[in-house]
Design an enzyme around this catalytic site. Structure first.
Site, PDB file in Angstrom:
ATOM      1  N   TYR A 183       0.689  -1.309   0.047  1.00  9.36           N
ATOM      2  CA  TYR A 183      -0.140   0.184  -0.063  1.00  9.36           C
ATOM      3  C   TYR A 183       0.914   1.402   0.000  1.00  9.36           C
ATOM      4  O   TYR A 183       0.444   2.357   0.105  1.00  9.36           O
ATOM      5  CB  TYR A 183      -0.835   0.179   1.226  1.00  9.36           C
ATOM      6  CG  TYR A 183      -1.618  -1.032   1.331  1.00  9.36           C
ATOM      7  CD1 TYR A 183      -2.999  -1.118   1.261  1.00  9.36           C
ATOM      8  CD2 TYR A 183      -1.366  -2.352   1.820  1.00  9.36           C
ATOM      9  CE1 TYR A 183      -4.094  -2.236   1.539  1.00  9.36           C
ATOM     10  CE2 TYR A 183      -2.055  -3.483   2.152  1.00  9.36           C
ATOM     11  CZ  TYR A 183      -3.409  -3.412   1.863  1.00  9.36           C
ATOM     12  OH  TYR A 183      -4.118  -4.581   2.156  1.00  9.36           O
ATOM     13  N   LYS A 193       7.166 -14.039   4.535  1.00  3.62           N
ATOM     14  CA  LYS A 193       7.353 -15.064   3.486  1.00  3.62           C
ATOM     15  C   LYS A 193       8.753 -14.925   2.949  1.00  3.62           C
ATOM     16  O   LYS A 193       9.099 -14.549   1.449  1.00  3.62           O
ATOM     17  CB  LYS A 193       6.299 -14.643   2.279  1.00  3.62           C
ATOM     18  CG  LYS A 193       6.250 -15.668   1.168  1.00  3.62           C
ATOM     19  CD  LYS A 193       5.657 -16.979   1.555  1.00  3.62           C
ATOM     20  CE  LYS A 193       5.684 -18.123   0.330  1.00  3.62           C
ATOM     21  NZ  LYS A 193       5.290 -19.452   0.578  1.00  3.62           N
ATOM     22  N   ASP A 198       2.062 -18.883   4.640  1.00  2.81           N
ATOM     23  CA  ASP A 198       1.236 -20.002   4.084  1.00  2.81           C
ATOM     24  C   ASP A 198       1.062 -20.984   5.313  1.00  2.81           C
ATOM     25  O   ASP A 198      -0.072 -21.459   5.573  1.00  2.81           O
ATOM     26  CB  ASP A 198       1.785 -20.658   2.845  1.00  2.81           C
ATOM     27  CG  ASP A 198       3.314 -20.854   2.870  1.00  2.81           C
ATOM     28  OD1 ASP A 198       3.931 -20.221   3.865  1.00  2.81           O
ATOM     29  OD2 ASP A 198       4.122 -21.518   2.034  1.00  2.81           O
ATOM     30  N   ASP A 254      -3.525  -7.678   6.662  1.00  2.00           N
ATOM     31  CA  ASP A 254      -4.996  -7.450   6.256  1.00  2.00           C
ATOM     32  C   ASP A 254      -5.622  -8.739   6.202  1.00  2.00           C
ATOM     33  O   ASP A 254      -6.799  -8.894   6.737  1.00  2.00           O
ATOM     34  CB  ASP A 254      -5.005  -6.805   5.022  1.00  2.00           C
ATOM     35  CG  ASP A 254      -6.249  -6.049   4.582  1.00  2.00           C
ATOM     36  OD1 ASP A 254      -7.143  -6.015   5.430  1.00  2.00           O
ATOM     37  OD2 ASP A 254      -6.343  -5.870   3.372  1.00  2.00           O
ATOM     38  N   ASP A 286      -8.617 -10.909   8.928  1.00  2.12           N
ATOM     39  CA  ASP A 286      -9.936 -11.380   8.420  1.00  2.12           C
ATOM     40  C   ASP A 286     -10.182 -12.767   8.873  1.00  2.12           C
ATOM     41  O   ASP A 286     -11.138 -13.256   9.335  1.00  2.12           O
ATOM     42  CB  ASP A 286     -10.162 -11.259   7.069  1.00  2.12           C
ATOM     43  CG  ASP A 286     -10.903  -9.984   6.762  1.00  2.12           C
ATOM     44  OD1 ASP A 286     -10.579  -8.772   7.355  1.00  2.12           O
ATOM     45  OD2 ASP A 286     -11.773  -9.875   5.590  1.00  2.12           O
TER      46      ASP A 286
END
Ligand code: ATP
Ligand code: MG
Length: 349
Positions: free
Chosen positions: A134, A187, A220, A244, A248
């Protein structure tokens, strides 16, 4: 007596409904707590502001917030904003960057009475809030994406040492008052440099907290562990987009987005804002769950209280949480939690 000036911004979709209920809760709690006064200042943001002021984030809102102690922000339907229009910027992103609210604190917790697959989840995702995928949104470009030719898109991500270290500091400080466990999610096997810098910076900060257990996962693998054994995690620090997504997922473990609060935190300002979006599908029907926004306001009072050494605000925050717990125990649930929407008044003292 301490008076807090709170800048209220209702936002789009279900925003006015959930922010309206949150203001009612804040007004009720200030009445029952001695030494706490809240002054509400309403500022325009979002689509209604675009219609009446010609901008989704007008100057008066930004200037007004500078005079406030904190902000209370509703969600925004940014995916329908015209990114080519400079008066239609994403207010969330611009406020996060403008006030340098670099940490997004998103707790999830199981509440007695709310039906879920897990019974003792209590974790916090601490999401980097100003960099990552972002990075340049609303600043120099409309997005962090480019098309060098019509068939190719380049999406870029920014990770800095300063951004990573200050984010990690928030995570480790938070863990001090909790189970003293911090999980770094990255990652690194693919994004060697960016996630590598984030990991190294987090670890460097973590070394100063010798009594805190530190572990780390690739995103992952972590997504799987979060589903299999969410009760094992305490504070999770991660980069912007990973945070983000994971917040959720974490919300899904405890009953959904309607229960997922959030706080955008910087060194000198903070804005309460639920994790979820503007849920246009249910807007205007009076069925939105206001708990995520109410608990975001609870976090706002808690942090204001801690930062100002003001016990009344911390106490008010704990009353709000107890009221939410009590409401669930009494099976007062909105439809997203399987209940029927029926407004009742609950008195907690
Ligand atoms: P946006 O583009 O603003 O993110 P969205 O369509 O992605 O909007 P979200 O708010 O992110 O919607 O949430 C996804 C779904 O979860 C919504 O469609 C809605 O049904 C549900 N939801 C989200 N928040 C709430 C809430 N507070 N109360 C009830 N349901 C909610
Ligand atoms: Mg959404």
């Amino acid at each position: 007596m301490r008076t807090y000036q709170i800048g209220v911004m209702e936002g789009d979709g279900i925003g006015p409904e959930i922010v309206g209920e949150t203001v009612k809760v804040l007004k009720a709690v200030q009445q029952s707590v001695d030494g706490l006064e809240i002054e509400f200042k309403y500022y325009p943001v979002g689509l209604s502001s675009f219609q009446s002021n010609g901008a989704t984030l007008p100057e008066e809102t930004v200037e007004g917030l500078k005079e406030c102690d904190a902000g209370l922000l509703g969600p925004l339907t940014t995916h329908i904003y015209d990114t080519g229009n400079p008066n239609m910027i994403n207010p969330s992103g611009a406020l996060r960057k403008g006030f340098d609210l670099y940490a997004n604190i998103r707790p999830t917790k199981t509440y007695e009475g709310v039906k879920t697959k897990f019974s003792d989840v209590d974790l916090v995702v601490v999401r980097e809030n100003t960099e990552g995928m972002y990075a340049d949104r609303n600043m120099h470009f409309n997005t962090g994406e480019f098309m060098p030719d019509p068939d190719t898109v380049l999406s870029f991500r920014v990770v800095t040492r300063k951004g990573s270290e200050r984010l990690a500091r928030v995570g480790f400080e938070l863990a001090q008052g909790r189970k003293k466990k911090v999980t770094i999610v990255h990652k690194m096997n693919v994004l060697r440099k960016g996630c590598g810098l984030f990991y190294d910076s987090s670890l460097k900060v973590g070394k100063k907290y010798s009594d805190t257990v530190i572990d780390d996962y690739h995103i992952d693998a972590f997504a799987m562990h979060l589903i299999q054994r969410p009760e094992d995690f305490d504070v999770v620090v991660t980069t912007n987009m990973f945070g983000d997504i994971l917040s959720d997922q974490a919300a899904g473990l405890v009953g959904g987005l309607g229960l997922a609060p959030g706080l955008n935190l910087g060194d000198s300002f903070l804005i309460a804002q639920a994790t979820h979006g503007s849920a246009p599908d249910i807007a205007g029907r009076n069925i939105a769950n206001p708990v995520a926004e109410i608990l975001s306001a609870k976090m706002m009072l808690e942090w204001l209280g801690y930062r100002n050494g003001h016990q009344s605000a911390v106490h008010a925050a704990s009353l709000i949480e107890r009221a939410v717990e009590e409401a669930f125990k009494q099976k007062m649930m909105t439809t997203d939690l399987g209940g029927i929407c029926q407004r009742q008044n609950l008195v907690i003292s």
